[in-house]
Design an enzyme around this catalytic site. Sequence first.
Site, PDB file in Angstrom:
ATOM      1  CB  THR A   1      -3.445  -3.900   0.206  1.00 45.03           C
ATOM      2  OG1 THR A   1      -4.910  -2.734  -0.908  1.00 45.03           O
ATOM      3  CG2 THR A   1      -2.300  -3.839  -1.226  1.00 45.03           C
TER       4      THR A   1
ATOM      5  CE  LYS B   1      -3.948   0.980   0.438  1.00 41.75           C
ATOM      6  NZ  LYS B   1      -5.388   0.406  -1.238  1.00 41.75           N
TER       7      LYS B   1
ATOM      8  CG  HIS C   1      22.755  26.363 -14.602  1.00 41.61           C
ATOM      9  ND1 HIS C   1      24.425  26.449 -13.890  1.00 41.61           N
ATOM     10  CD2 HIS C   1      22.956  25.467 -14.702  1.00 41.61           C
ATOM     11  CE1 HIS C   1      24.402  24.907 -14.632  1.00 41.61           C
ATOM     12  NE2 HIS C   1      23.615  24.487 -15.131  1.00 41.61           N
TER      13      HIS C   1
END
Length: 305
Positions: A60, A14, A263
């Site tokens: 689950t 799960k 950057h």
Amino acid sequence: MKYSGLNLEQRHGKARVRVARVWRSKQGHHSMVEWNVSISLLSDCINGYFHDDNSDIVATDTMKNTVYVKAKECSDQVSVEDFAIQLAKHFVSYYRQVTSAIVNIVEKPWERVHMDGQPHEHGFKLGSERHTTEVIVQKSGALQMTSGVEGLAVLKTTKSGFEGFIRDKYTVLPETRERILATEVTGSWRYSYESIFSLPQKPLYFNERYLDAKKVLMDTFFGCPKEGVYSPSVQSTLYHMAKAVLSRFHDVSSIKLKMPNIHFLPVNISTKDNIIVKFDDDVYLPTDEPHGSIEATLSRVGSKL
């Protein structure tokens, strides 16, 4: 598992189970955490694949409910690592079919509010970087455990350069000893504990380790407050940060760092006839796409990665 000339490797679990836990002391002091939990079980449930028989499968939904029950059972505050271990231990001990449990948790960074220099008893604000852990527990008690940090954004406006790199016909990047260095660190460090029976018993031990490791990473990146420390490359800074963690914590066997070079490009504005704005280490264009991608793992000789 082989069946009918085929080889099956399987697991189920799960993911993204969100749970918050509040602890209240008798004096009115509150503590809280918010966790995003993912569980994966390695189990002997092949009949569910081969014979339409679900009798060996842990649902689950049951895993999701177990997260809430185990959070409730934590009467005292626990670290995210300790909670992951408790969950994993439950699954491998409670279900005979389960041979290993893998638990990943990301802790949302709720931080206590300070007002007029005093910590608020029950007020919290959302921070930035996230505390992570992955715990793998086998039925025998064998353990693999990593902790880490995600989204640790750091920047310094000087003491950084990049020189002496390969130049060819595709290279236009100028060499420099003066630039902004910015990155968002993702780090994970593996502990050397190989059994659930060898873990430290000190309460909130891994919370303390996490805060200390994060401090070591930041101290190494920035250097001392006045002079700082020069960075000749992201690669060099990454190495020194990783080495500092291994030097400081003897129960850490390896550390992996990902440090994208975010950057800040110097801005020059000009026309064919004249320069309107000339860059003087002061005006930049921030951009994170595309960015440099630098990552490495540093480990002690003989340690298991």
